[in-house]
Design an enzyme around this catalytic site. Sequence first.
Site, PDB file in Angstrom:
ATOM      1  N   GLU A   1     -39.586   9.483-137.684  1.00 49.20           N
ATOM      2  CA  GLU A   1     -39.921  10.567-138.614  1.00 49.20           C
ATOM      3  C   GLU A   1     -38.707  11.430-138.949  1.00 49.20           C
ATOM      4  OE1 GLU A   1     -40.545  10.457-135.442  1.00 49.20           O
ATOM      5  OE2 GLU A   1     -40.423  12.453-134.527  1.00 49.20           O
TER       6      GLU A   1
ATOM      7  N   CYS B   1     -40.409   7.699-128.866  1.00 51.31           N
ATOM      8  CA  CYS B   1     -39.543   8.430-127.929  1.00 51.31           C
ATOM      9  C   CYS B   1     -40.145   8.382-126.523  1.00 51.31           C
ATOM     10  CB  CYS B   1     -39.262   9.847-128.423  1.00 51.31           C
ATOM     11  SG  CYS B   1     -37.875  10.605-127.557  1.00 51.31           S
TER      12      CYS B   1
ATOM     13  N   HIS C   1     -36.596   8.616-133.199  1.00 51.00           N
ATOM     14  CA  HIS C   1     -37.610   9.338-133.968  1.00 51.00           C
ATOM     15  C   HIS C   1     -37.636   8.792-135.395  1.00 51.00           C
ATOM     16  CE1 HIS C   1     -38.690  12.464-131.071  1.00 51.00           C
ATOM     17  NE2 HIS C   1     -37.458  12.328-130.638  1.00 51.00           N
TER      18      HIS C   1
END
Lengths: 209, 255
Positions: free
Chosen positions: A193, A84, A191
């Site tokens: 994750e 990011c 992202h």
Amino acid sequence: MTTCGRVVVLDYGAGNVRSVVKALEHEGADVVFSSDPAVARQAGRLVLPGQGHFGQCIGSLEEGGLADAIREVVADERPFLGICVGMQLLYEGSEEAPGVPGLGLLPGLVRRIPTELHLPHVGWNGVAFSDQAVVDPLLAGFNASEPRYFYHVHSYAQLDVENCQVLGVCRYDVPFASVVGHGRVWGAQFHPEKSQEWGLKLLRNFARL
Amino acid sequence: MSLAKRIIPCLDVKDGRVVKGINFLDLRDAGDPVEQAVRYDEQKADELIFLDITASHEGRASMLDAIRRTADSIFIPFTVGGGVRSVEDFIAILNAGADKVGVNTAALNDPELVARAADRFGSQCVVVAVDARRVRVGGEARWEVYTHGGRNPAGVDALEWSQRVERLGAGEILLTSMDTDGTRAGYDLELIRTISDVVSIPVIASGGAGKLSHLDEALTSGAHAVLAASIFHFGEITVPEARNYLAERGHEVRR
């Protein structure tokens, strides 16, 4: 896993990055979350997460000595992943903080997405990979013919998608670089994750480089 | 390609325990929010919402623990709403690992809370829940905002309130029809159309999903995301079934 494989996730006050650590652990990585430049220098692999303002993020990295540690790890050709704002920091600068130099590991400037659509760009958006991109080890298991969706949250982006460092392109009114790579330095605008199976796959690939 | 339309299961959580949730027979502990969240993550839900209906102070602590354990176990964005009063509540919930925080009553009492939270955490973290009930003035439909689970009228028009929270910095609107909620007879499509026409931020449709075609109707009416609880919890429809159906109907969904 040996310490040479250890992933250090940099803690420099850039938002909630616990999920980055958890996702890497989920993928079997040996992870340390640290703000200590000495620990960062010893990293087998380095992850620079990021949320917030470009200028504040680079300021914290420079002050805390982490920027130099990053440069050292990168010069030593150990794998590095920016996520990011962490990806945006790889460039020479950003319109978000005019005149403030970024890490300068990749050429070019990050710009505000020129669109009438609502910003920030938030949500699951498709990323297309080139034939050349899918041979990159970070993208092992991805196909050029199959775009994958990732969770994006940002208002600024690298808009030069013709550059050879661009591995994955996403579009929000205009195209922007969503995955980049140059040598052992990679960046993801989304992202991973928070991007479920394909995001985790990317992190798994990174942890096994 | 563009932004994918989202399918969002919602879990009601009280004192850190699920009170209205999924009904998988093989769950070891049907009341554990983490186990349920993981199931939805496995089904490839796009997001998850926890609605905290806890009243007590002790219950709040259990909720934060449940948020923390959930955030460690799922890899999709998740929102926590219910009982949020202040920027401090935002901090506690975000630090526990949630990605977004939903507010309703507190924003009506203090609209600047939306602006303060958006400035501090970014608008993507701020979800304003608008609970709307239909009132008729002459022949024309309008909707009034309610608080406390639809019991108390706030004296505010839903359309004007939605526009206002967008200006204040809300990242999205969780729009629940108090008329259709729990009926399983379909979303209030006119409400969805009315609100999504006047705001540029995403509208999450909520209240009334009973079958697959309802999800399609809500998206066609302008919603960016569909929230459902009971149809997913009771396993009548799985998230992958909903996704395939919506893709067949021409909606862009995550693949």
